[in-house]
Write an enzyme that holds these catalytic residues in place. Sequence first.
Site, PDB file in Angstrom:
ATOM      1  N   GLU A  41       9.495  29.164  24.998  1.00  0.00           N
ATOM      2  CA  GLU A  41      10.066  30.007  23.939  1.00  0.00           C
ATOM      3  C   GLU A  41      11.040  29.206  23.073  1.00  0.00           C
ATOM      4  O   GLU A  41      11.050  29.322  21.844  1.00  0.00           O
ATOM      5  CB  GLU A  41      10.797  31.202  24.549  1.00  0.00           C
ATOM      6  CG  GLU A  41       9.895  32.162  25.288  1.00  0.00           C
ATOM      7  CD  GLU A  41      10.709  33.157  26.108  1.00  0.00           C
ATOM      8  OE1 GLU A  41      11.110  34.189  25.569  1.00  0.00           O
ATOM      9  OE2 GLU A  41      10.954  32.882  27.318  1.00  0.00           O
ATOM     10  N   THR A  50     -10.939  33.842  19.597  1.00  0.00           N
ATOM     11  CA  THR A  50     -10.620  33.847  18.181  1.00  0.00           C
ATOM     12  C   THR A  50     -10.010  35.203  17.927  1.00  0.00           C
ATOM     13  O   THR A  50     -10.421  36.190  18.557  1.00  0.00           O
ATOM     14  CB  THR A  50     -11.844  33.627  17.265  1.00  0.00           C
ATOM     15  OG1 THR A  50     -12.792  34.664  17.505  1.00  0.00           O
ATOM     16  CG2 THR A  50     -12.500  32.276  17.520  1.00  0.00           C
ATOM     17  N   HIS A  51      -9.020  35.262  17.060  1.00  0.00           N
ATOM     18  CA  HIS A  51      -8.285  36.508  16.795  1.00  0.00           C
ATOM     19  C   HIS A  51      -7.657  37.043  18.077  1.00  0.00           C
ATOM     20  O   HIS A  51      -7.396  38.234  18.172  1.00  0.00           O
ATOM     21  CB  HIS A  51      -9.205  37.575  16.178  1.00  0.00           C
ATOM     22  CG  HIS A  51      -9.956  37.126  14.963  1.00  0.00           C
ATOM     23  ND1 HIS A  51      -9.542  37.386  13.682  1.00  0.00           N
ATOM     24  CD2 HIS A  51     -11.100  36.385  14.820  1.00  0.00           C
ATOM     25  CE1 HIS A  51     -10.401  36.875  12.818  1.00  0.00           C
ATOM     26  NE2 HIS A  51     -11.355  36.247  13.478  1.00  0.00           N
ATOM     27  N   SER A  80      16.591  36.004  35.059  1.00  0.00           N
ATOM     28  CA  SER A  80      17.375  36.927  34.255  1.00  0.00           C
ATOM     29  C   SER A  80      18.679  37.211  34.970  1.00  0.00           C
ATOM     30  O   SER A  80      18.713  37.291  36.193  1.00  0.00           O
ATOM     31  CB  SER A  80      16.592  38.226  34.072  1.00  0.00           C
ATOM     32  OG  SER A  80      17.446  39.306  33.810  1.00  0.00           O
ATOM     33  N   GLN A  91      24.389  12.262   0.674  1.00  0.00           N
ATOM     34  CA  GLN A  91      25.049  12.171   1.982  1.00  0.00           C
ATOM     35  C   GLN A  91      24.509  13.241   2.922  1.00  0.00           C
ATOM     36  O   GLN A  91      24.621  13.119   4.142  1.00  0.00           O
ATOM     37  CB  GLN A  91      26.560  12.321   1.790  1.00  0.00           C
ATOM     38  CG  GLN A  91      27.349  12.175   3.079  1.00  0.00           C
ATOM     39  CD  GLN A  91      28.830  12.016   2.812  1.00  0.00           C
ATOM     40  OE1 GLN A  91      29.243  11.133   2.078  1.00  0.00           O
ATOM     41  NE2 GLN A  91      29.639  12.875   3.401  1.00  0.00           N
ATOM     42  N   LYS A 134      12.463  38.511  37.336  1.00  0.00           N
ATOM     43  CA  LYS A 134      11.987  37.796  36.163  1.00  0.00           C
ATOM     44  C   LYS A 134      11.858  36.294  36.382  1.00  0.00           C
ATOM     45  O   LYS A 134      12.687  35.687  37.054  1.00  0.00           O
ATOM     46  CB  LYS A 134      12.919  38.037  34.968  1.00  0.00           C
ATOM     47  CG  LYS A 134      12.876  39.437  34.418  1.00  0.00           C
ATOM     48  CD  LYS A 134      11.532  39.811  33.829  1.00  0.00           C
ATOM     49  CE  LYS A 134      11.241  39.018  32.580  1.00  0.00           C
ATOM     50  NZ  LYS A 134      12.092  39.346  31.454  1.00  0.00           N
TER      51      LYS A 134
END
Lengths: 472, 472, 472, 472
Positions: free
Chosen positions: C293, C158-159, C280, C325, C286
């Site tokens: 995303e 939580t948080h 990348s 329309q 990467k």
Amino acid sequence: MSATSKPWGGRFEHSVDAFTEQFGASLPVDKRMAEQDIRGSIAHARMLAAQDIIPVVDAEAIVEGLSQVHREIADGSFCFDIADEDIHMAVERRLIDIVGSVGGKLHTARSRNDQVALDARLYAKDAALRLAEAVNALRSTLIARAQEHLGVVMPGYTHLQKAQPVLFSHHMLAYSWMLSRDMMRVRHAFDAADVLPLGSAALAGTTFPLDRQAVADALGFSAVSANSMDSVSDRDFLLDITYACAVAQVHLSRLCEELILWSTEEFGFITVDDAWSTGSSIMPQKKNPDFAELVRGKTGRVVGDLTSLLVTFKGLPLAYNKDMQEDKEPAFDAIGTLADSLRAVEGMVSTMRVNVDAMRVGAAGGFMAATDLADYLAAHGMPFREAHGVVGKLVLACEREGRTLQQLTLEELKAASPVFGEDALTSVDLDAIVARRVTAGGTGHERVAEQLTQAREALETDAAWLVERLAE
Amino acid sequence: MSATSKPWGGRFEHSVDAFTEQFGASLPVDKRMAEQDIRGSIAHARMLAAQDIIPVVDAEAIVEGLSQVHREIADGSFCFDIADEDIHMAVERRLIDIVGSVGGKLHTARSRNDQVALDARLYAKDAALRLAEAVNALRSTLIARAQEHLGVVMPGYTHLQKAQPVLFSHHMLAYSWMLSRDMMRVRHAFDAADVLPLGSAALAGTTFPLDRQAVADALGFSAVSANSMDSVSDRDFLLDITYACAVAQVHLSRLCEELILWSTEEFGFITVDDAWSTGSSIMPQKKNPDFAELVRGKTGRVVGDLTSLLVTFKGLPLAYNKDMQEDKEPAFDAIGTLADSLRAVEGMVSTMRVNVDAMRVGAAGGFMAATDLADYLAAHGMPFREAHGVVGKLVLACEREGRTLQQLTLEELKAASPVFGEDALTSVDLDAIVARRVTAGGTGHERVAEQLTQAREALETDAAWLVERLAE
Amino acid sequence: MSATSKPWGGRFEHSVDAFTEQFGASLPVDKRMAEQDIRGSIAHARMLAAQDIIPVVDAEAIVEGLSQVHREIADGSFCFDIADEDIHMAVERRLIDIVGSVGGKLHTARSRNDQVALDARLYAKDAALRLAEAVNALRSTLIARAQEHLGVVMPGYTHLQKAQPVLFSHHMLAYSWMLSRDMMRVRHAFDAADVLPLGSAALAGTTFPLDRQAVADALGFSAVSANSMDSVSDRDFLLDITYACAVAQVHLSRLCEELILWSTEEFGFITVDDAWSTGSSIMPQKKNPDFAELVRGKTGRVVGDLTSLLVTFKGLPLAYNKDMQEDKEPAFDAIGTLADSLRAVEGMVSTMRVNVDAMRVGAAGGFMAATDLADYLAAHGMPFREAHGVVGKLVLACEREGRTLQQLTLEELKAASPVFGEDALTSVDLDAIVARRVTAGGTGHERVAEQLTQAREALETDAAWLVERLAE
Amino acid sequence: MSATSKPWGGRFEHSVDAFTEQFGASLPVDKRMAEQDIRGSIAHARMLAAQDIIPVVDAEAIVEGLSQVHREIADGSFCFDIADEDIHMAVERRLIDIVGSVGGKLHTARSRNDQVALDARLYAKDAALRLAEAVNALRSTLIARAQEHLGVVMPGYTHLQKAQPVLFSHHMLAYSWMLSRDMMRVRHAFDAADVLPLGSAALAGTTFPLDRQAVADALGFSAVSANSMDSVSDRDFLLDITYACAVAQVHLSRLCEELILWSTEEFGFITVDDAWSTGSSIMPQKKNPDFAELVRGKTGRVVGDLTSLLVTFKGLPLAYNKDMQEDKEPAFDAIGTLADSLRAVEGMVSTMRVNVDAMRVGAAGGFMAATDLADYLAAHGMPFREAHGVVGKLVLACEREGRTLQQLTLEELKAASPVFGEDALTSVDLDAIVARRVTAGGTGHERVAEQLTQAREALETDAAWLVERLAE
């Protein structure tokens, strides 16, 4: 295209299938930035050579190849392939086709992260100038219609209830001022985009001795971005231009609402030109102000575009995230929608027939002289609130008897209040009412004439700004 | 309050009930503009006297009475009554209580339509300056934290994957540049509000010989509105400030997302101060970055406020429509939310503990030297795309074997590509990697030092603008 | 195309130019409804003949002609011409090409106003079923992954702070329940669209003795619309499906946020499959969760689509207005975006590697046994608030000394509170902690097993609904 | 209040200041859920006792104490203190004041995470029933006005151009059908909220042997939530009710647009009752449809509320995040705004004067018989497109000569087309035109009579649903 032929293919073992190719590709949207992409790459290649990062001969080959790519795109012979993913790879792939592996050197000291930021900024600057032209065209038309019909009186409304008579020219000029503020927002959006991001590389800057100022000069940017991480993740300039579009579209929706109202049989103040109307497939008598309705309806999409952009950027950590690929479509849509809407409204306003007589008849209705009667009393010393009450009772009496305020006799006025003097009847003459609005910015004839001059000067100032930018 | 005691009561036969009173009233919202309303009325009264529209003695009584109303509101003794409908009537009613019927003369040559526009513009200008102060306070704090931790290396991310090492200072400064653009939007919003609408009356101007320029000078407006119909129906300035708030709140949501991530056990880059955290009612070990979450969550309300305003104005004909009463609450809410959020973020950033060691450990992970290895190859003549492929294979090999790029031997590098020379190993040293980002705006140490100076200069320029406005 | 050849050309004197043709045309968007348009026209023609409104032989010719048009569109040989304005005219024009002037009889007792409403409803129903399939596919995958990894413990947050250990299966199933609610909204949207509007004509109904029920039966509608004016101006069903898409996309954005977090080096809970990652162009190491995303980023466009639709309908008087329309593009975009996003998320979830060990290590951190220690005290009679305070102090002490709660001795516990008994140490065992969450809906092993059954049953119920609809 | 007296204070060393207290507090918003909070707590306490988790005597003390808190809130003597942070703590603090430390046992086996979800669901269910009542009241009024004015003819519009004559009753009923769909959305929102979350604790369920079904029964919930993590982070039910409000408010904005148009001098179809109008502070003759404008204007805020909620939830990981505290204000605002707007519109519609004569005069204008003339030709064998052209030319001729279609002679008709027979003139009679719209759902008198019955039946069905829920 197999994964191993992707620019980032070295690391991967499995192929990606058609769906991910289509879902991940931005090419269908960002190919609109082809011209900007090539322009930016040419400036980059020349700077790389000037800084001895790549040989001059390589740069020349690259520039020549890019020019050919540009020609192919312009003449439609360029083959866009979704497998290229985005416009940057599409251009680079074709460049390498043309000039061979030397083309790969173009990407030295550059990442797609700063490249896409560059292209989007060049596009936004171009778009801002295009919008500025269209905004000015409509302002010019509004001013021309105001000039053409100087002196025509029409009802002025608040709450869509007749309030006070105004000049048609005054009403038209109200919109020219809205548009002058739209122009200001477009100019701010232009300035926001006018910063070079190239040289930020993926997020941290590069190890190459770039001359970023030279690239900025070559591409007409006024400044070089100060922080590479901000630079690759900043899309404020797209927000700014989309916001400018949203407010302008809301303004147009207001004008279009009026064009629609005015072309009803009930109002009858204007007749929309046939070229800007359509008919009905089932009702032969219909002549519909379709274009005004469409412009009003498209307000939804531009507000939606702005919402879309703001939502996309909420909560994104630095620096580049793929979410940001969703930045261009709403901005492009807002720009295109507003540009078309401006043209449509300009077409309607420039060709509509102004029904001067209907406006005059309308201005005679609605007890619109009531304020002037109250003002008369106030000018003769009665507190305004009290005067308001006296006239309110007169209006109620006239309404019950089916009379106008103009039909009241001097005796009746005096019976309503002893403050009414011999000249009281002049306060209900419509032309005189308009003429009396002498405050700066008011609808009095002289004030509107002054305002026409102000509106023209404001337009000229913005036109000069535009000419200067287009000349760069 | 019976209908006949309403300011517009003369015309009406029936009473209005409690529901319509409550539903139609704007007092609960617009009472926040009490100070602005009184300021505007004082300037109006003085001008009326100076123009011989009302006697000087009446104006003096009115000004004195308004000053008393102001004191009563300031000290909480003023009784707000929903029956007054809005702040304008509330103030005028009390004024008449105090000074008698002469107070009714204050409304001469004025309508609530131009009065509310005036109050909202004064409020927006004040709010813009308040926001400007809060924006600058946070910029100042970001710059201070950047200065304090010069040289601290942390991982830089794209796609939330480790990308390249960057300086913590560079990361902090990225946000200072976002905020400098927010300041620019706040300044534009201030300018948009900086035009006097009073004198437009209901929609058409008035018949009284007003001196609008004198009122503008007295109230500190830079210009007088050019068109009375536009003037009473224009709320672009509220849109502009709400938009400025929306973008700034999105920026804060990005920073807060990072504060939340960084304070997880997994990242551990910062420790939020106890004063800016809360616990759990059920889990004793929790320390939650509540304030960062709240600021991020409030992005919704500010985007909603902007949407709300745009929707309300869609399709409104000229001039004033009651729909426009819905203009203030979203703008006020956006302003208040951003002001509080800026303060909360400033509080968190200024007090958070920067865990330098955790950042350094993080920077050593993620094969972040890969780009520099590829750049090495490119700098030695290999086309970048090819270099990218070579290094991708090295990364894959290291990952399989659980090694870092730093653990590769020179022989292994040379086996991967004969282009690697004796100095190749230097390209994987983290401090060296950062130092090599020498491009303007890059994360290299000297560049960041320069950037600190630039950021301070930009802040000073905006601070000077603010000081000038506050002095007016 | 000259104005006189337009379907509504009789009334017009001037031609319309290319711009208005393009601006006014909906063909680029509504051609996606070609199949629905033809299906609707065939049912209409057959009913006209059955009611003796047109000769059977004419209806047969029309149906045959429409079938040919359908084939031409399906095989790509149909030539879409912007001059046709919309899909309805495009189909009718081609029909008349094929069958001659008898084709004109198809439009008897019909208007484009009820025709477009019909097409949009058929399209919405088809789309709802398509979305239902995709929602169910993802639910099925989530359930399968939950089943596959029964018993795997991970940290629950939580948080974004570690809170209590939970089962990975429990976490996956949380999303299956969100999606079951999305399915409910899709079903409601299907029902909203499931009403026949045809027979409403332009706005008032027609003079022909139509059999609307027969058309409804032929096209699979459950009901016939009750009011012709409402019928041609109602687009609630498009709002409903767009809203369903918006909430579902927000749900996916939450799941994608977690996939992105979990695939960071810092969390490391999952490894996204290569097929659902990208690299990348500049950083060879990467491996970015691009698709997660993108799905998160596309939340903006779907929320924007919903905003767009709501704004467009604000303040439209009855009955049809051209603004409407603008209804299809946002709805179509939301539907397409969600369908693709569901597929992408399904692809990621079904192929991701679950790093069981990393999850287990994560679950050992963060003092997550604290609640159970407090519960122990509460279960032994201490008020919970007091227990919370006792354990809070233990956590603080451990944190300062770098120890875990598991490392506390029984003596230390007893020193903290005499309520701790001999069995107190069992309350900090992670597996036992999970097992103890025995409440219905809790993360205890048996509860999650029950929940799997419930989730499968819910899925089966919705699948049966879908099969039934597809069979119609 | 010092940090150590906070419910989570054990862990903290520093105090929190006034700003964080105010910024973090939800009390000003969530105190509206006080009744729901206490109701939920009473059910929880009783279940704890029934399950032997706390002694019966403690539960009785708690229930008695909570009842007293309820009375204090109801009679206004309860002191809300911002230091309590939220309504849950405010109630618990006061409970402990009253009953002593035994009050702390109430929080056993519960977290604020499931407590706030419970309160919000109880509130949403109550709100849905309140909205249902208001929706039905307006439907009832629309049906009554339709019944009252059966047979009144008015112009029907498309594109705000006169299209075909319709019955005023038909027009009113169109809105009753929109509202019946709004009722359906409200019912769906009720169902969405009708699931008990309590027992989910912080996120993972609890270790106590709760009887969740008993709590559900006591509180009138139809189901118990299936997954504790979903349960504490799900706010779909607030989205659903806010969405229902947004669409309904858009519907009201359409009706209000018409009320505003109809009460202009130009249309003059209705006169808004004085109780539902306001005047102008400056123009004594004005009678403004302020409430219709306000309702239309408030569409912005409800669309903004929906946007706000969607944005807040974008990208939130499981389970509870503090961002979610921003869930209630937009939902509450949307509910309150719609409830008030429904009442205002009901007030306007029930009291407005219908100007039957003005409607009839309006219906005679605009060549609205054109469709029937074309239908006549089509019914006699001419393809409709051709008939459309013939009539279009007749309209154009009439317009040029200032004549109506009713003024055409039989000879002129026959000259336009030999298909016109002796009975052709009947096709332009307005009453006959309306009568001929015999299709189901059309404006023909019998059809509208049928429709009234349908509308009443639909209303009764929904009223029965409501009565059943209120009885629970």
